[in-house]
Design an enzyme around this catalytic site. Structure first.
Site, PDB file in Angstrom:
ATOM      1  N   ARG A   1       0.568  -1.201   0.006  1.00  0.00           N
ATOM      2  CA  ARG A   1       0.095  -0.191  -0.126  1.00  0.00           C
ATOM      3  C   ARG A   1       0.836   1.185   0.034  1.00  0.00           C
ATOM      4  NH1 ARG A   1      -3.640  -1.889   4.876  1.00  0.00           N
ATOM      5  NH2 ARG A   1      -1.986  -3.850   4.541  1.00  0.00           N
TER       6      ARG A   1
ATOM      7  N   GLU B   1       4.288  -9.731  15.091  1.00  0.00           N
ATOM      8  CA  GLU B   1       3.506 -10.128  16.425  1.00  0.00           C
ATOM      9  C   GLU B   1       4.116 -12.213  17.248  1.00  0.00           C
ATOM     10  OE1 GLU B   1      -0.974  -9.736  16.340  1.00  0.00           O
ATOM     11  OE2 GLU B   1      -0.808 -10.791  18.649  1.00  0.00           O
TER      12      GLU B   1
HETATM   13  P1  AMP Z   1       3.352  -1.867  11.642  1.00  0.00           P
HETATM   14  O1  AMP Z   1       4.618  -2.976  11.688  1.00  0.00           O
HETATM   15  O2  AMP Z   1       3.152  -2.594  13.295  1.00  0.00           O
HETATM   16  O3  AMP Z   1       3.619  -0.843  12.359  1.00  0.00           O
HETATM   17  O4  AMP Z   1       2.883  -2.311  10.933  1.00  0.00           O
HETATM   18  C1  AMP Z   1       2.501  -1.955  10.278  1.00  0.00           C
HETATM   19  C2  AMP Z   1       1.769  -2.724   8.535  1.00  0.00           C
HETATM   20  O5  AMP Z   1       0.937  -3.205   8.377  1.00  0.00           O
HETATM   21  C3  AMP Z   1       1.694  -0.757   7.358  1.00  0.00           C
HETATM   22  O6  AMP Z   1       2.185  -1.584   6.374  1.00  0.00           O
HETATM   23  C4  AMP Z   1      -0.238  -1.813   7.083  1.00  0.00           C
HETATM   24  O7  AMP Z   1      -0.482  -1.565   5.798  1.00  0.00           O
HETATM   25  C5  AMP Z   1       0.027  -3.208   8.664  1.00  0.00           C
HETATM   26  N1  AMP Z   1      -1.007  -3.268   9.040  1.00  0.00           N
HETATM   27  C6  AMP Z   1      -1.299  -2.941  10.987  1.00  0.00           C
HETATM   28  N2  AMP Z   1      -2.182  -2.541  11.588  1.00  0.00           N
HETATM   29  C7  AMP Z   1      -2.952  -2.652  10.728  1.00  0.00           C
HETATM   30  C8  AMP Z   1      -5.129  -2.295  10.515  1.00  0.00           C
HETATM   31  N3  AMP Z   1      -5.048  -2.009  11.985  1.00  0.00           N
HETATM   32  N4  AMP Z   1      -4.991  -2.337   9.558  1.00  0.00           N
HETATM   33  C9  AMP Z   1      -4.445  -2.403   8.902  1.00  0.00           C
HETATM   34  N5  AMP Z   1      -3.529  -2.313   8.388  1.00  0.00           N
HETATM   35  C10 AMP Z   1      -2.633  -2.459   9.364  1.00  0.00           C
END
Ligand code: AMP
Length: 171
Positions: A59, A96
């Site tokens: 995205r 996770e």
């Molecule tokens: P993080 O590494 O935990 O900051 O997760 C970010 C990535 O995971 C991004 O590229 C988002 O597209 C995806 N992502 C994580 N949580 C969500 C969520 N609640 N809704 C949509 N996409 C998410």
């Protein structure tokens, strides 16, 4: 004032139970809202002499490419393993359950180039931190990181300390 939040759809329990997924396809299909998102990020970094915009698969590509065009900058894809055809650097990061890896071409950026990183959503910050790790290996000067959405409770910003973080909407 165009309300971006009203264009983002919540999907409970996707891709697994307990996750509230922020679906941006409902924003992307709205031309006015999509244009507003790209304009806001582009305007914020105009005058910063950005050489390259980095987008994180997948995205981050949708938002990063038009921002690069608007800033008259090149576009660099950061991709999942096995997608980039030439020599790569890679960075691992914690999920996770288990780990994941991101890759970038070794010749994507010339050391000293000024870079903006774009992704759709900041959650724990692991994905962006791994990308910043890759950019460090390339010798990039990271001017800022920009997101459409920030989930503030997860404190992703803490992982990005020392960087300018822009998010257009937060929950
Ligand atoms: P993080 O590494 O935990 O900051 O997760 C970010 C990535 O995971 C991004 O590229 C988002 O597209 C995806 N992502 C994580 N949580 C969500 C969520 N609640 N809704 C949509 N996409 C998410």
């Amino acid at each position: 004032m165009l309300d971006l939040k009203s264009r983002i759809r919540d999907i409970p329990d996707f891709p697994k139970k307990g996750i509230l997924f922020k679906d941006i396809t409902t924003l992307l299909k709205d031309g006015e809202a999509f244009q507003k998102v790209i304009e806001k990020i582009t305007c914020f970094y105009e005058g910063e002499e950005i050489d390259k915009v980095v987008g994180i698969e997948s995205r981050g590509f949708i938002m990063g490419a038009p921002v690069a065009y608007g800033l008259n900058a090149g576009f660099i894809p950061v991709r999942k393993p096995g997608k980039l055809p030439s020599d790569i650097y890679e960075a691992k990061y914690e999920l996770e359950y288990g780990t994941d890896t991101l890759t970038v071409h070794q010749d994507a950026i010339t050391p000293g180039e000024r870079v903006l990183v774009v992704d759709d959503l900041l959650a724990t910050g692991g994905t962006m931190a791994a990308t910043l790790d890759l950019l460090k290996q390339l010798g990039a000067v990271v001017v800022g990181v920009a997101f459409l959405i920030e989930l503030t409770e997860l404190k992703g910003r803490d992982k990005l300390a020392g960087h300018q973080v822009l998010s257009l909407v937060s929950y």
